[in-house]
Design a protein around this motif. Structure first.
Motif, PDB file in Angstrom:
ATOM      1  N   THR A 181       8.444  29.875  -1.150  1.00  0.00           N
ATOM      2  CA  THR A 181       7.521  29.088  -1.963  1.00  0.00           C
ATOM      3  C   THR A 181       8.241  27.850  -2.462  1.00  0.00           C
ATOM      4  OG1 THR A 181       6.355  31.084  -2.679  1.00  0.00           O
ATOM      5  CG2 THR A 181       6.004  29.082  -3.972  1.00  0.00           C
ATOM      6  N   GLY A 182       7.646  26.692  -2.264  1.00  0.00           N
ATOM      7  CA  GLY A 182       8.289  25.461  -2.695  1.00  0.00           C
ATOM      8  C   GLY A 182       7.281  24.370  -2.964  1.00  0.00           C
ATOM      9  N   LEU A 183       7.787  23.222  -3.388  1.00  0.00           N
ATOM     10  CA  LEU A 183       6.959  22.051  -3.632  1.00  0.00           C
ATOM     11  C   LEU A 183       7.197  21.074  -2.498  1.00  0.00           C
ATOM     12  CD1 LEU A 183       5.005  20.684  -5.673  1.00  0.00           C
ATOM     13  CD2 LEU A 183       7.008  19.508  -6.602  1.00  0.00           C
ATOM     14  N   GLY A 184       6.143  20.766  -1.760  1.00  0.00           N
ATOM     15  CA  GLY A 184       6.252  19.827  -0.652  1.00  0.00           C
ATOM     16  C   GLY A 184       6.020  18.404  -1.107  1.00  0.00           C
ATOM     17  N   GLY A 185       6.822  17.479  -0.584  1.00  0.00           N
ATOM     18  CA  GLY A 185       6.723  16.079  -0.987  1.00  0.00           C
ATOM     19  C   GLY A 185       5.887  15.236  -0.058  1.00  0.00           C
ATOM     20  N   GLY A 186       4.967  15.833   0.666  1.00  0.00           N
ATOM     21  CA  GLY A 186       4.083  15.143   1.602  1.00  0.00           C
ATOM     22  C   GLY A 186       3.421  16.183   2.467  1.00  0.00           C
ATOM     23  N   VAL A 187       2.359  16.803   1.979  1.00  0.00           N
ATOM     24  CA  VAL A 187       1.769  17.977   2.627  1.00  0.00           C
ATOM     25  C   VAL A 187       0.538  17.594   3.449  1.00  0.00           C
ATOM     26  CG1 VAL A 187       0.824  20.285   2.252  1.00  0.00           C
ATOM     27  CG2 VAL A 187       2.648  19.427   0.775  1.00  0.00           C
ATOM     28  N   ALA A 188      -0.433  16.937   2.823  1.00  0.00           N
ATOM     29  CA  ALA A 188      -1.601  16.452   3.561  1.00  0.00           C
ATOM     30  C   ALA A 188      -1.273  15.164   4.302  1.00  0.00           C
ATOM     31  CB  ALA A 188      -2.774  16.231   2.621  1.00  0.00           C
ATOM     32  N   SER A 189      -0.485  14.308   3.673  1.00  0.00           N
ATOM     33  CA  SER A 189      -0.028  13.045   4.269  1.00  0.00           C
ATOM     34  C   SER A 189       1.397  12.801   3.809  1.00  0.00           C
ATOM     35  CB  SER A 189      -0.900  11.866   3.831  1.00  0.00           C
ATOM     36  OG  SER A 189      -2.248  12.058   4.183  1.00  0.00           O
ATOM     37  N   GLY A 190       2.217  12.240   4.673  1.00  0.00           N
ATOM     38  CA  GLY A 190       3.567  11.880   4.267  1.00  0.00           C
ATOM     39  C   GLY A 190       3.534  10.801   3.198  1.00  0.00           C
ATOM     40  N   SER A 191       4.270  10.995   2.110  1.00  0.00           N
ATOM     41  CA  SER A 191       4.336   9.974   1.060  1.00  0.00           C
ATOM     42  C   SER A 191       5.005   8.723   1.621  1.00  0.00           C
ATOM     43  CB  SER A 191       5.119  10.508  -0.142  1.00  0.00           C
ATOM     44  OG  SER A 191       4.452  11.609  -0.725  1.00  0.00           O
ATOM     45  N   ARG A 192       4.500   7.558   1.221  1.00  0.00           N
ATOM     46  CA  ARG A 192       4.981   6.326   1.832  1.00  0.00           C
ATOM     47  C   ARG A 192       4.785   5.119   0.932  1.00  0.00           C
ATOM     48  NH1 ARG A 192       0.512   6.994   6.347  1.00  0.00           N
ATOM     49  NH2 ARG A 192       1.071   9.119   5.785  1.00  0.00           N
ATOM     50  N   TYR A 215       0.845  -1.184   0.000  1.00  0.00           N
ATOM     51  CA  TYR A 215       0.000   0.000   0.000  1.00  0.00           C
ATOM     52  C   TYR A 215       0.888   1.244   0.000  1.00  0.00           C
ATOM     53  CZ  TYR A 215       1.282   0.484   4.903  1.00  0.00           C
ATOM     54  OH  TYR A 215       1.994   0.644   6.051  1.00  0.00           O
ATOM     55  N   GLY A 216       0.281   2.400  -0.198  1.00  0.00           N
ATOM     56  CA  GLY A 216       1.083   3.610  -0.161  1.00  0.00           C
ATOM     57  C   GLY A 216       0.283   4.876  -0.406  1.00  0.00           C
ATOM     58  N   ILE A 217       0.980   5.992  -0.276  1.00  0.00           N
ATOM     59  CA  ILE A 217       0.438   7.316  -0.553  1.00  0.00           C
ATOM     60  C   ILE A 217       1.503   8.105  -1.304  1.00  0.00           C
ATOM     61  CG2 ILE A 217      -0.367   9.509   0.422  1.00  0.00           C
ATOM     62  CD1 ILE A 217      -1.360   7.997   2.849  1.00  0.00           C
ATOM     63  N   VAL A 218       1.098   8.782  -2.360  1.00  0.00           N
ATOM     64  CA  VAL A 218       1.975   9.739  -3.044  1.00  0.00           C
ATOM     65  C   VAL A 218       1.290  11.093  -2.966  1.00  0.00           C
ATOM     66  CG1 VAL A 218       3.208  10.332  -5.137  1.00  0.00           C
ATOM     67  CG2 VAL A 218       2.802   7.926  -4.586  1.00  0.00           C
ATOM     68  N   ASP A 219       1.958  12.051  -2.334  1.00  0.00           N
ATOM     69  CA  ASP A 219       1.375  13.362  -2.057  1.00  0.00           C
ATOM     70  C   ASP A 219       2.387  14.433  -2.458  1.00  0.00           C
ATOM     71  OD1 ASP A 219       1.055  15.843  -0.444  1.00  0.00           O
ATOM     72  OD2 ASP A 219      -0.569  14.792   0.552  1.00  0.00           O
ATOM     73  N   ALA A 220       1.914  15.437  -3.159  1.00  0.00           N
ATOM     74  CA  ALA A 220       2.778  16.567  -3.504  1.00  0.00           C
ATOM     75  C   ALA A 220       1.922  17.827  -3.593  1.00  0.00           C
ATOM     76  CB  ALA A 220       3.501  16.337  -4.832  1.00  0.00           C
ATOM     77  N   GLY A 221       2.459  18.946  -3.095  1.00  0.00           N
ATOM     78  CA  GLY A 221       1.678  20.171  -3.125  1.00  0.00           C
ATOM     79  C   GLY A 221       2.525  21.425  -3.079  1.00  0.00           C
ATOM     80  N   LEU A 222       1.944  22.502  -3.552  1.00  0.00           N
ATOM     81  CA  LEU A 222       2.571  23.816  -3.489  1.00  0.00           C
ATOM     82  C   LEU A 222       2.445  24.350  -2.067  1.00  0.00           C
ATOM     83  CD1 LEU A 222       3.815  26.229  -5.129  1.00  0.00           C
ATOM     84  CD2 LEU A 222       1.470  27.085  -5.324  1.00  0.00           C
ATOM     85  N   VAL A 223       3.546  24.818  -1.500  1.00  0.00           N
ATOM     86  CA  VAL A 223       3.564  25.350  -0.139  1.00  0.00           C
ATOM     87  C   VAL A 223       4.098  26.778  -0.174  1.00  0.00           C
ATOM     88  CG1 VAL A 223       4.496  25.100   2.186  1.00  0.00           C
ATOM     89  CG2 VAL A 223       3.911  23.065   0.856  1.00  0.00           C
ATOM     90  N   ARG A 224       3.295  27.711   0.324  1.00  0.00           N
ATOM     91  CA  ARG A 224       3.680  29.122   0.388  1.00  0.00           C
ATOM     92  C   ARG A 224       3.724  29.524   1.860  1.00  0.00           C
ATOM     93  NH1 ARG A 224       5.969  33.654  -2.131  1.00  0.00           N
ATOM     94  NH2 ARG A 224       4.894  35.546  -1.463  1.00  0.00           N
ATOM     95  N   GLU A 225       4.912  29.809   2.379  1.00  0.00           N
ATOM     96  CA  GLU A 225       5.097  30.159   3.780  1.00  0.00           C
ATOM     97  C   GLU A 225       5.536  31.613   3.902  1.00  0.00           C
ATOM     98  OE1 GLU A 225       6.508  25.679   5.184  1.00  0.00           O
ATOM     99  OE2 GLU A 225       7.992  27.276   4.946  1.00  0.00           O
ATOM    100  N   SER A 226       5.012  32.309   4.893  1.00  0.00           N
ATOM    101  CA  SER A 226       5.363  33.714   5.100  1.00  0.00           C
ATOM    102  C   SER A 226       5.417  34.023   6.584  1.00  0.00           C
ATOM    103  CB  SER A 226       4.348  34.628   4.395  1.00  0.00           C
ATOM    104  OG  SER A 226       3.034  34.375   4.876  1.00  0.00           O
ATOM    105  N   GLY A 227       5.988  35.189   6.892  1.00  0.00           N
ATOM    106  CA  GLY A 227       6.087  35.608   8.278  1.00  0.00           C
ATOM    107  C   GLY A 227       7.335  35.146   8.982  1.00  0.00           C
ATOM    108  N   GLY A 228       8.255  34.513   8.265  1.00  0.00           N
ATOM    109  CA  GLY A 228       9.501  34.057   8.858  1.00  0.00           C
ATOM    110  C   GLY A 228      10.577  35.131   8.813  1.00  0.00           C
ATOM    111  N   PRO A 229      11.677  34.950   9.539  1.00  0.00           N
ATOM    112  CA  PRO A 229      12.748  35.955   9.568  1.00  0.00           C
ATOM    113  C   PRO A 229      13.435  36.169   8.228  1.00  0.00           C
ATOM    114  CG  PRO A 229      13.445  33.927  10.655  1.00  0.00           C
ATOM    115  CD  PRO A 229      11.979  33.804  10.398  1.00  0.00           C
ATOM    116  N   ASP A 230      13.384  35.162   7.351  1.00  0.00           N
ATOM    117  CA  ASP A 230      14.039  35.268   6.053  1.00  0.00           C
ATOM    118  C   ASP A 230      13.082  35.622   4.924  1.00  0.00           C
ATOM    119  OD1 ASP A 230      16.513  34.582   7.199  1.00  0.00           O
ATOM    120  OD2 ASP A 230      16.042  32.449   7.037  1.00  0.00           O
ATOM    121  N   GLY A 231      11.850  35.989   5.251  1.00  0.00           N
ATOM    122  CA  GLY A 231      10.884  36.382   4.232  1.00  0.00           C
ATOM    123  C   GLY A 231      10.062  35.209   3.721  1.00  0.00           C
ATOM    124  N   ASN A 232       9.381  35.434   2.622  1.00  0.00           N
ATOM    125  CA  ASN A 232       8.475  34.434   2.051  1.00  0.00           C
ATOM    126  C   ASN A 232       9.243  33.288   1.389  1.00  0.00           C
ATOM    127  OD1 ASN A 232       6.451  36.194   2.849  1.00  0.00           O
ATOM    128  ND2 ASN A 232       6.240  37.109   0.813  1.00  0.00           N
TER     129      ASN A 232
END
Length: 330
Positions: free
Chosen positions: A46-57, A27-44
């Protein structure tokens, strides 16, 4: 020649019996999504996450019928990052879970790397985001996700009541209490209602101090929605002391779901580093195995608190995050 034919037939029959008594599934899960993070010390960021809703497995689950109601069970679950193909959980081959055990009328005993009873109470009952997406409870609350060298016993259900006991060996010579983990949960789950009281305790490497987390979580499925609530008491290393409150809701629309949660972290130390998190998410079901998701969460940090909005496999970089992606299970 006749003897060879008989021997071959016997082997085939034995093979068929073994196959009938033993089952292994992949069995398994393949998950990928666009992630936009802001409010951090280094600014905004944007990246592609390899397990956003569920860890890919990728997982392998097996069960062998030993007769008399007794079964042998195993699970090997590898975590990977679908965005770049690397291993998850720090590069461990089966970093998500890996155990072997026995089950029967007495319940189940498992040994290996496993989820803690505390984490299962948080993920399955209190957190409507189920430890994934930007709204996951682990952004603000302790999760105590996995325990190495863990011996776990789960009772059968008696009228909806059950217990879950765990002991993680510290494996430090000369003192069994060093780096030792103890976990337990008691609960009730039947019909639309579920409630669980869970505790997790981890000793430090010298057994001179420990972290302790206790969570009471409840969930109820109403006709149009599912509501959940949780309250945690946390005692950390040194003088760390806090309380967490989580309130969640999940509203189904056919194959789709709307999620929302609010978490309040109350720091009881002199620093008073409180925080709160608001989150909303939506799953759009394309089929029984594939869905699209979108989520947004925001954390308010007080008095120097530094909680960040992450997701199922990312700890985050800022106090706000937006997710948009696709998840497929098989």
């Amino acid at each position: 020649m006749k003897t060879s034919v008989i021997a071959a037939a016997a082997l085939l029959a034995l093979s068929g019996m073994t196959h009938a008594q033993t089952s292994v599934s992949i069995y398994g899960i393949v998950d990928a999504g666009l992630v936009r993070e802001s409010g951090g010390p280094d600014g905004n960021v944007t990246g592609l996450g390899g397990g956003v809703a569920s860890g890919s497995r990728l997982g392998f689950r097996g069960k062998e019928d030993l007769g008399g109601g007794l079964s042998a069970n195993f699970l090997l679950e590898n975590g990977f990052n679908s965005d770049n193909g690397t291993l998850g959980q720090g590069g461990l081959l089966f970093g998500r879970q890996m155990y072997v055990g026995l089950s029967g009328n007495f319940g189940a005993v498992r040994m290996g790397r496993q989820y803690s009873p505390y984490y299962l109470a948080l993920r399955d009952i209190a957190d409507p985001f189920a430890a994934g997406l930007a709204g996951r409870a682990g952004n603000v609350m302790a999760t105590n996700t996995r325990v190495n060298n863990m011996i776990n016993y789960q009772t059968p259900k008696f009228g909806g009541f059950f217990a879950d006991l765990a002991y993680g060996l510290g494996e430090i010579a000369g003192d069994a209490q060093k780096s030792r983990t103890i976990g337990a949960a008691i609960g009730y789950e039947q019909g639309p209602a579920a409630i669980k009281l869970a505790h997790h305790q981890l000793n430090n490497a010298t057994a001179t101090d420990r972290t302790k987390n206790t969570l009471l979580a409840a969930r109820y499925k109403f006709s149009l929605a599912e509501g959940s609530i949780g309250y945690a008491v946390n005692k950390g290393l040194g003088a760390a002391d806090s309380r967490d409150f989580i309130l969640g809701v999940s509203v189904p629309f056919g194959p789709n779901r709307l999620l929302g949660s609010y978490i309040r972290h109350d720091d009881r130390t002199a620093m008073n580093r409180d925080a709160h998190q608001w989150a909303i998410g939506y799953f759009y079901g394309l089929s029984k195995r594939t869905d699209l998701y979108v989520a947004y969460a925001r954390i308010g940090n007080d008095n120097g608190a530094d909680f960040k909005v992450g997701n199922a496999t990312d700890t985050g970089t800022g106090d706000k995050a937006f997710n948009l992606g696709v998840r497929h299970t098989f």
